[in-house]
Design a protein around this motif. Structure first.
Motif, short mmCIF file in Angstrom:
data_model
loop_
_atom_site.label_atom_id
_atom_site.label_comp_id
_atom_site.label_asym_id
_atom_site.label_seq_id
_atom_site.Cartn_x
_atom_site.Cartn_y
_atom_site.Cartn_z
N TYR A 25 0.85 -1.19 0.00
CA TYR A 25 0.00 0.00 0.00
C TYR A 25 0.89 1.24 0.00
CZ TYR A 25 -4.19 2.70 0.92
OH TYR A 25 -5.24 3.57 0.81
N PRO A 26 0.54 2.27 -0.79
CA PRO A 26 1.39 3.46 -0.87
C PRO A 26 1.44 4.22 0.46
CG PRO A 26 -0.61 3.75 -2.17
CD PRO A 26 -0.61 2.35 -1.69
N THR A 27 2.59 4.81 0.72
CA THR A 27 2.76 5.60 1.94
C THR A 27 2.01 6.92 1.81
OG1 THR A 27 4.73 6.68 1.09
CG2 THR A 27 5.06 4.61 2.28
N GLN A 28 1.95 7.66 2.91
CA GLN A 28 1.28 8.96 2.89
C GLN A 28 1.95 9.91 1.90
OE1 GLN A 28 -1.45 10.10 4.37
NE2 GLN A 28 -1.90 8.17 5.39
N GLN A 30 3.59 9.09 -0.86
CA GLN A 30 3.23 8.66 -2.21
C GLN A 30 1.80 9.05 -2.54
OE1 GLN A 30 4.14 4.51 -1.73
NE2 GLN A 30 6.02 4.68 -2.94
N GLN A 31 0.90 8.89 -1.58
CA GLN A 31 -0.50 9.26 -1.81
C GLN A 31 -0.63 10.75 -2.11
OE1 GLN A 31 -2.92 7.97 1.48
NE2 GLN A 31 -2.35 5.83 1.23
N ARG A 32 0.11 11.58 -1.37
CA ARG A 32 0.10 13.02 -1.60
C ARG A 32 0.64 13.33 -2.98
NH1 ARG A 32 3.66 14.61 1.97
NH2 ARG A 32 2.37 13.79 3.64
N TYR A 34 0.48 11.36 -5.62
CA TYR A 34 -0.55 10.98 -6.59
C TYR A 34 -1.64 12.03 -6.65
CZ TYR A 34 1.60 6.32 -6.39
OH TYR A 34 2.47 5.28 -6.45
N LEU A 35 -2.00 12.59 -5.51
CA LEU A 35 -3.02 13.64 -5.49
C LEU A 35 -2.55 14.88 -6.25
CD1 LEU A 35 -5.75 14.65 -4.40
CD2 LEU A 35 -4.53 15.46 -2.39
#
Length: 56
Positions: A25-28, A30-32, A34-35
């Motif tokens: 699962y992507p880390t925080q 990585q998620q940021r 992607y956003l």
């Protein structure tokens, strides 16, 4: 790669299967990222729509 042959002497090649692994699962961070990429992509598409509308 390994090869088999049937009773008629026809050869059949098989590829090696890659090792399987589980997705992480992507880390925080990585998620940021992607956003941010999604926001820039949306702005780019909207900008292209505006330019197309103005040119036509």
């Amino acid at each position: 790669m390994y090869t088999t042959s049937d009773e008629n002497g026809i050869l059949n090649n098989f590829a090696n299967e890659p090792d399987m692994y589980y997705a992480v699962y992507p880390t925080q961070k990585q998620q940021r990222g992607y956003l941010v990429q999604g926001v820039f992509a949306a702005l780019f598409i909207v900008g292209l729509g505006v330019v197309v509308t103005l040119v036509s």
